[in-house]
Scaffold this active site. Structure first.
Site, PDB file in Angstrom:
ATOM      1  N   ASN A   1     -44.959 -70.939  24.742  1.00  0.00           N
ATOM      2  CA  ASN A   1     -46.166 -70.458  24.092  1.00  0.00           C
ATOM      3  C   ASN A   1     -46.377 -71.223  22.789  1.00  0.00           C
ATOM      4  O   ASN A   1     -45.426 -71.766  22.217  1.00  0.00           O
ATOM      5  CB  ASN A   1     -46.044 -68.957  23.790  1.00  0.00           C
ATOM      6  CG  ASN A   1     -46.167 -68.115  25.040  1.00  0.00           C
ATOM      7  OD1 ASN A   1     -46.724 -68.560  26.036  1.00  0.00           O
ATOM      8  ND2 ASN A   1     -45.631 -66.901  24.984  1.00  0.00           N
TER       9      ASN A   1
ATOM     10  N   ASP B   1     -43.842 -65.157  29.410  1.00  0.00           N
ATOM     11  CA  ASP B   1     -43.849 -64.063  30.387  1.00  0.00           C
ATOM     12  C   ASP B   1     -43.113 -64.432  31.667  1.00  0.00           C
ATOM     13  O   ASP B   1     -42.569 -63.558  32.346  1.00  0.00           O
ATOM     14  CB  ASP B   1     -45.291 -63.668  30.728  1.00  0.00           C
ATOM     15  CG  ASP B   1     -46.007 -63.042  29.544  1.00  0.00           C
ATOM     16  OD1 ASP B   1     -45.370 -62.238  28.838  1.00  0.00           O
ATOM     17  OD2 ASP B   1     -47.186 -63.363  29.323  1.00  0.00           O
TER      18      ASP B   1
ATOM     19  N   LYS C   1     -34.300 -84.473  36.311  1.00  0.00           N
ATOM     20  CA  LYS C   1     -35.727 -84.632  36.108  1.00  0.00           C
ATOM     21  C   LYS C   1     -36.441 -84.729  37.455  1.00  0.00           C
ATOM     22  O   LYS C   1     -36.051 -85.489  38.340  1.00  0.00           O
ATOM     23  CB  LYS C   1     -36.007 -85.895  35.286  1.00  0.00           C
ATOM     24  CG  LYS C   1     -37.486 -86.106  35.018  1.00  0.00           C
ATOM     25  CD  LYS C   1     -37.729 -87.370  34.206  1.00  0.00           C
ATOM     26  CE  LYS C   1     -39.221 -87.619  34.002  1.00  0.00           C
ATOM     27  NZ  LYS C   1     -39.478 -88.848  33.238  1.00  0.00           N
TER      28      LYS C   1
ATOM     29  N   ILE D   1     -39.015 -57.492  26.618  1.00  0.00           N
ATOM     30  CA  ILE D   1     -38.094 -57.026  25.580  1.00  0.00           C
ATOM     31  C   ILE D   1     -38.701 -55.872  24.795  1.00  0.00           C
ATOM     32  O   ILE D   1     -38.047 -54.861  24.525  1.00  0.00           O
ATOM     33  CB  ILE D   1     -37.722 -58.180  24.641  1.00  0.00           C
ATOM     34  CG1 ILE D   1     -37.096 -59.334  25.442  1.00  0.00           C
ATOM     35  CG2 ILE D   1     -36.742 -57.696  23.576  1.00  0.00           C
ATOM     36  CD1 ILE D   1     -36.870 -60.591  24.622  1.00  0.00           C
TER      37      ILE D   1
ATOM     38  N   PHE E   1     -46.290 -57.268  18.804  1.00  0.00           N
ATOM     39  CA  PHE E   1     -47.406 -58.148  18.443  1.00  0.00           C
ATOM     40  C   PHE E   1     -48.275 -58.378  19.673  1.00  0.00           C
ATOM     41  O   PHE E   1     -47.766 -58.411  20.802  1.00  0.00           O
ATOM     42  CB  PHE E   1     -46.896 -59.492  17.913  1.00  0.00           C
ATOM     43  CG  PHE E   1     -46.684 -59.503  16.432  1.00  0.00           C
ATOM     44  CD1 PHE E   1     -47.459 -60.301  15.605  1.00  0.00           C
ATOM     45  CD2 PHE E   1     -45.711 -58.703  15.849  1.00  0.00           C
ATOM     46  CE1 PHE E   1     -47.277 -60.310  14.234  1.00  0.00           C
ATOM     47  CE2 PHE E   1     -45.512 -58.705  14.479  1.00  0.00           C
ATOM     48  CZ  PHE E   1     -46.298 -59.516  13.666  1.00  0.00           C
TER      49      PHE E   1
ATOM     50  N   LYS F   1     -52.080 -52.252  25.216  1.00  0.00           N
ATOM     51  CA  LYS F   1     -50.707 -52.770  25.228  1.00  0.00           C
ATOM     52  C   LYS F   1     -49.751 -51.790  24.559  1.00  0.00           C
ATOM     53  O   LYS F   1     -48.644 -51.553  25.043  1.00  0.00           O
ATOM     54  CB  LYS F   1     -50.646 -54.133  24.519  1.00  0.00           C
ATOM     55  CG  LYS F   1     -49.267 -54.751  24.500  1.00  0.00           C
ATOM     56  CD  LYS F   1     -49.278 -56.155  23.900  1.00  0.00           C
ATOM     57  CE  LYS F   1     -47.897 -56.790  23.933  1.00  0.00           C
ATOM     58  NZ  LYS F   1     -47.904 -58.176  23.414  1.00  0.00           N
TER      59      LYS F   1
ATOM     60  N   LYS G   1     -46.605 -50.358  26.548  1.00  0.00           N
ATOM     61  CA  LYS G   1     -45.238 -50.678  26.124  1.00  0.00           C
ATOM     62  C   LYS G   1     -44.524 -49.481  25.517  1.00  0.00           C
ATOM     63  O   LYS G   1     -43.296 -49.437  25.471  1.00  0.00           O
ATOM     64  CB  LYS G   1     -45.255 -51.807  25.084  1.00  0.00           C
ATOM     65  CG  LYS G   1     -46.040 -53.050  25.500  1.00  0.00           C
ATOM     66  CD  LYS G   1     -45.357 -53.828  26.578  1.00  0.00           C
ATOM     67  CE  LYS G   1     -46.113 -55.131  26.817  1.00  0.00           C
ATOM     68  NZ  LYS G   1     -45.499 -55.965  27.856  1.00  0.00           N
TER      69      LYS G   1
END
Length: 397
Positions: free
Chosen positions: A208, A276, A286, A305, A323, A337, A341
């Site tokens: 992210n 996620d 590779k 988490i 957050f 959310k 959660k």
């Protein structure tokens, strides 16, 4: 955290005294003022000139400095500092402190001070293990003296064991903890920060867009209020704050394990931008482009988490803050959310590209709680962190 603080640094005699020079430099880098006291034995290992040059101040060595003592200089020195640090703290200095002796400047200052005292012991392993030293250690701890180290390792004498002085970063961290007094004192807070990197192969990963700046600022602000902070960070763009316990991780699974290991805590702030999903079978080589087409990647969902900690039936932190980085319907999505959660608060922000918030120096957040939505004006991330830390402190009072 150390900015503007005044440290009285007593340098004892021992080969570890050379570390005191780097310690002075690091204190000053953190914004602290250092007044150095050099014992007679200490001056056999580092010179007054080198100590004075680094500290930018006079080095005090003699108890009977007539000019200073006309104004009770040893009393003034012992009271003017915010903290007295002894590094290295020799067996002799520890013995004098435990017995209440005051026959030179260093021992007199240690007897006269009304400020916290932090010792960083350094001596031969046999000296450290000696019953007299261990009795003195127990006495000093009972007297409220703080300690950092000693560590185990090889010594200048060629022996191995406990007795090595703690490294400079450890002393800096212990100094910050010793100076941390405030409404969050005695409270353990977990803060996660930065992105996680989920490997595809040895050179590619999923991540992210997070610099870690906001989480880092929150950890620093909580520590400034006296909290004992465990800072669990992914590969961030900004350095971790000093004065906190830092746990560096890479993947979401490593972050989840680190959070589990850090519990219990009175509060937890999940500011990290955790990926996620992860690739179920990351390649150990590779992945090459082939004429046969694009590679097929299979994904699995990472542990949530925030939800897992929020929904703990035993040992749940009293305050869990999540957050929500959103690009549309910010308040509605963040409110949903929070309910999903089951955390106490959600710090929501709009990270649409045009805001410049993701990776930038400012943030505009809305605090979602059971009381509704409280939108804050756009401000520096440090200010956001300080305001959030104070809000947490008030909630935990």
């Amino acid at each position: 955290m150390l900015s503007g603080r005044h440290i009285l640094l007593i340098i004892g005699g021992g080969i570890a005294a050379y570390k005191s020079l780097e310690l002075i430099r690091r204190y000053q880098d953190a914004g602290a003022q250092v007044t150095p006291i050099l014992t007679r034995a200490g001056s056999e290992f580092v010179t007054p000139l080198s100590v004075s040059a680094l500290a930018g101040r006079k080095v005090h060595q003699d108890l009977f400095d007539l000019t200073a003592e006309a104004e009770m200089g040893h009393i003034e020195l012992s009271r003017a500092a915010d903290l007295v640090v002894v590094a290295p703290a020799t067996a002799d200095l520890m013995g004098k402190m435990a017995a209440g002796l005051a026959n030179d400047l260093a021992s007199t200052l240690l007897m006269a001070t009304d400020k916290p005292v932090l010792l960083a012991p350094a001596m031969n392993v046999k000296m450290w293990d000696h019953p007299a030293t261990q009795r003195n250690l127990a006495t000093l701890k009972t007297d409220g003296i703080l300690f950092v180290g000693p560590e185990e390792g090889g010594m200048a004498c060629g022996e191995f064991g406990a007795g090595r002085m703690a490294e400079v970063p450890q002393i800096i961290e212990a100094t910050a903890s010793a100076l941390a007094s405030g409404p969050m004192s005695g409270k353990h807070v977990i803060v996660t920060s930065g992105p996680t990197h989920e490997p595809i192969d040895p050179v590619r990963y999923i991540a992210n867009r997070s610099s870690g700046a906001q989480g880092t600022a929150i950890a620093r602000a909580l520590a400034a209020l006296g909290a004992d902070v465990t800072f669990i960070t992914g590969p961030a763009d900004v350095p971790a704050p000093e004065g906190v316990r830092v746990v560096a991780v890479t993947t979401a699974r490593e972050m989840a394990d680190a959070v589990d290991a850090a519990l219990p805590a009175q509060a937890a702030v999940f500011a990290a931008a955790v990926a996620d999903w992860r690739v179920t079978s990351a390649s150990d080589r590779k992945i090459k482009k082939t004429a046969g087409g694009l590679p097929v990647l299979e994904f699995a969902e990472n542990t949530d988490i925030l939800a897992r900690v929020s929904q703990m039936t035993e040992g749940r932190p009293a305050l869990v803050v999540g957050f929500a980085a959103e690009t549309d319907d910010v308040i509605a999505n963040a409110t949903a959310k929070r309910a999903r959660k089951m955390c106490d608060w959600i710090v929501a922000n709009d990270v649409s590209p045009e805001t410049g918030i993701m990776g930038g120096g400012e943030n505009a957040v809305t605090i979602i709680s059971e009381n509704g939505a409280d939108s804050w004006p756009r401000m520096d991330k440090t200010q956001v962190a300080q305001r959030l830390a104070q809000l947490m402190s008030d909630a935990l009072a």
